[in-house]
Design a protein around this motif. Structure first.
Motif, short mmCIF file in Angstrom:
data_model
loop_
_atom_site.label_atom_id
_atom_site.label_comp_id
_atom_site.label_asym_id
_atom_site.label_seq_id
_atom_site.Cartn_x
_atom_site.Cartn_y
_atom_site.Cartn_z
N ASP A 21 -15.07 8.18 -3.44
CA ASP A 21 -14.95 6.72 -3.53
C ASP A 21 -13.51 6.31 -3.23
O ASP A 21 -12.58 6.66 -3.98
N ARG A 22 -13.32 5.57 -2.13
CA ARG A 22 -11.99 5.09 -1.76
C ARG A 22 -11.96 3.56 -1.67
O ARG A 22 -11.14 2.98 -0.97
N ALA A 23 -12.88 2.90 -2.41
CA ALA A 23 -12.98 1.44 -2.31
C ALA A 23 -11.74 0.74 -2.86
O ALA A 23 -11.22 -0.19 -2.25
N ASN A 24 -11.24 1.20 -4.02
CA ASN A 24 -10.12 0.53 -4.68
C ASN A 24 -9.19 1.52 -5.36
O ASN A 24 -8.93 1.40 -6.56
N PRO A 25 -8.66 2.52 -4.67
CA PRO A 25 -7.78 3.49 -5.34
C PRO A 25 -6.50 2.83 -5.84
O PRO A 25 -6.05 1.82 -5.29
N GLU A 26 -5.95 3.41 -6.87
CA GLU A 26 -4.74 2.88 -7.49
C GLU A 26 -3.49 3.51 -6.89
O GLU A 26 -3.50 4.65 -6.44
N ILE A 27 -2.40 2.74 -6.91
CA ILE A 27 -1.09 3.26 -6.52
C ILE A 27 -0.03 2.53 -7.34
O ILE A 27 -0.15 1.33 -7.62
N ASP A 28 1.00 3.26 -7.75
CA ASP A 28 2.10 2.63 -8.49
C ASP A 28 2.82 1.65 -7.57
O ASP A 28 3.03 1.92 -6.38
N ARG A 29 3.24 0.53 -8.13
CA ARG A 29 3.95 -0.48 -7.33
C ARG A 29 5.21 0.09 -6.69
O ARG A 29 5.53 -0.23 -5.55
N LEU B 191 0.28 2.83 7.99
CA LEU B 191 0.72 3.46 6.74
C LEU B 191 -0.45 3.94 5.87
O LEU B 191 -0.24 4.35 4.73
N LEU B 192 -1.66 3.90 6.41
CA LEU B 192 -2.81 4.23 5.58
C LEU B 192 -2.78 5.69 5.13
O LEU B 192 -3.10 5.99 3.98
N ALA B 193 -2.39 6.60 6.02
CA ALA B 193 -2.34 8.01 5.64
C ALA B 193 -1.33 8.24 4.53
O ALA B 193 -1.57 9.01 3.59
N GLY B 194 -0.19 7.57 4.61
CA GLY B 194 0.81 7.69 3.56
C GLY B 194 0.30 7.17 2.23
O GLY B 194 0.57 7.75 1.17
N PHE B 195 -0.45 6.07 2.30
CA PHE B 195 -1.05 5.51 1.09
C PHE B 195 -2.06 6.49 0.48
O PHE B 195 -2.06 6.73 -0.73
N GLN B 196 -2.90 7.05 1.31
CA GLN B 196 -3.93 7.96 0.82
C GLN B 196 -3.33 9.19 0.15
O GLN B 196 -3.88 9.74 -0.80
N ALA B 197 -2.16 9.62 0.63
CA ALA B 197 -1.49 10.78 0.03
C ALA B 197 -0.94 10.45 -1.36
O ALA B 197 -0.81 11.34 -2.22
N LEU B 198 -0.59 9.18 -1.60
CA LEU B 198 0.02 8.78 -2.85
C LEU B 198 -0.97 8.19 -3.86
O LEU B 198 -0.71 8.21 -5.06
N SER B 199 -2.06 7.64 -3.37
CA SER B 199 -2.96 6.88 -4.23
C SER B 199 -3.78 7.78 -5.13
O SER B 199 -3.87 9.00 -4.93
N ARG B 200 -4.38 7.17 -6.14
CA ARG B 200 -5.15 7.89 -7.14
C ARG B 200 -6.58 7.32 -7.19
O ARG B 200 -6.85 6.38 -7.96
N PRO B 201 -7.51 7.87 -6.42
CA PRO B 201 -8.90 7.40 -6.48
C PRO B 201 -9.50 7.51 -7.87
O PRO B 201 -10.32 6.67 -8.27
#
Length: 355
Positions: free
Chosen positions: A56-64, A22-32
């Motif tokens: 920087d992709r160390a700790n990108p944010e995503i809504d719960r 699911l990493l690609a899906g996360f990267q599409a939604l997350s906010r670095p």
């Protein structure tokens, strides 16, 4: 609402998502860009303004909510089946009793049910205890349009202000939504007597805009009363900072509880715990990450197991060691972030950024 935004660490939450495909899906939604962090003095002076690099992709944010939907995907989840009791060691396996009166047995029951887990009593007598720090959470909607000055104050990520045993943190979510957390050291019943517990005497309360009838206590269910009284806990702080509270849409009381730092238990066949059920700690960006990685690791162990019980034992040993280290770190972090010496919070930020 499922809660605020989460930062997923490369070697914890993101690793779990990678294992699940699911990493690609996360990267599409997350906010670095959500990794940005600004720290202000109580007078509004900017003390630190850290911006992440574009890559920087160390700790990108995503809504719960987005993360929850991503993880659930096509899974068949049985909602609304509240668990009342878990009984290990029955003839047919582990018995689970449900609130609707039904009961079923299973080979393995995983308590991933949070701070007040109904599964935990099957393996441990430990219960969460109050840290001495309380949060009052509020939120701002459509902040870029409705409150542009506050939007600029917050930036792309978070803004934090630290005072003596006090802190205010605002964190941007997606869609112009902002979560605001008023944090302070207080007894659990702080709201029953603001003068005795919080040092807010009648004159100070009136000067801060409190209703004359509210100097003794505060009804936490009364949103307008909370809105008008909270700024008095941050007396003397800059007006734009206090506006984060004055414009709040709703208020939720969240005293912080934790489990013992080195919480372990004697292994019980057929039952285990993970996440907050196993190691509830201060909310400093680690709990969800640990829970996700533990879920992935347990799944891999069970899938490959020749002996289910031995696989679960090995999982628990690994989980306890890692969670114990993080519990110590987060407990010390909370002591420094909501501290008699606000310089401790700034020093902690500098230490984290330098590492």
């Amino acid at each position: 609402p499922p809660g605020g935004t989460l930062d997923l660490h490369e070697n914890l939450g993101q690793l779990a998502l990678d294992k699940a495909g699911l990493l690609a899906g996360f990267q599409a939604l997350s906010r670095p860009e959500g990794q940005a962090m600004r720290i202000l003095d109580t007078d509004g002076t900017v003390l630190r303004d850290w911006q992440p690099r574009p890559d920087d992709r160390a700790n990108p944010e995503i809504d719960r909510g987005q993360l929850r939907d991503l993880l659930l995907g096509p899974l068949d989840v049985q909602w609304g089946r509240g668990v009342t009791e878990v009984v290990p060691g029955t003839r047919d396996g582990v018995l689970v009793r449900f609130a609707d009166g039904r009961q079923e047995t299973f080979d393995l029951v995983v308590g991933a049910d949070g701070a007040w887990s109904r599964v935990r009593p099957a393996v441990s007598s430990a219960t969460p205890h109050y840290t001495g720090v309380t949060l009052v959470e509020t939120s701002l909607d459509d902040v870029d349009t409705r409150h542009p000055d506050l939007a600029r104050l917050i930036g792309d990520g978070s803004v934090a202000v630290y005072g003596v045993n006090r802190a205010l943190v605002a964190q941007r979510n997606s869609g112009g939504h902002v979560k605001v957390y008023a944090q302070f050291r207080a007894p659990l019943d702080w709201h029953t007597d603001l003068d005795r517990h919080m040092g807010l005497n009648r004159r100070a309360g009136l000067d801060a805009g409190l209703d004359a009838d509210m100097d003794a206590g505060l009804d936490l269910a009364d949103g307008e009363a909370v809105r008008s009284s909270l700024p008095a806990l941050f007396d003397g702080w800059a007006a734009p900072v206090l506006d984060l509270l004055r414009h709040g849409a709703a208020f939720v009381h969240r005293p912080l509880y934790v489990l013992p730092v080195s919480h372990t238990w004697a292994h019980v066949p057929g039952v285990t715990l993970l996440g907050d059920a196993a190691h509830l700690m201060p909310p400093l960006g680690v709990g969800a990450n640990l829970a996700m990685l533990e879920g992935a690791e347990l799944a891999e162990s069970v899938a490959a197991a020749a002996d289910l019980d031995e696989a679960v034992r090995a999982f628990e040993e690994q989980m306890w060691a890692r969670a114990g280290r993080w519990a110590k770190i987060t407990a010390a972090g909370l002591e420094r972030l909501v501290s008699p010496d606000p310089a401790e919070a700034l020093a902690l930020f500098d230490e984290i950024q330098s590492s």
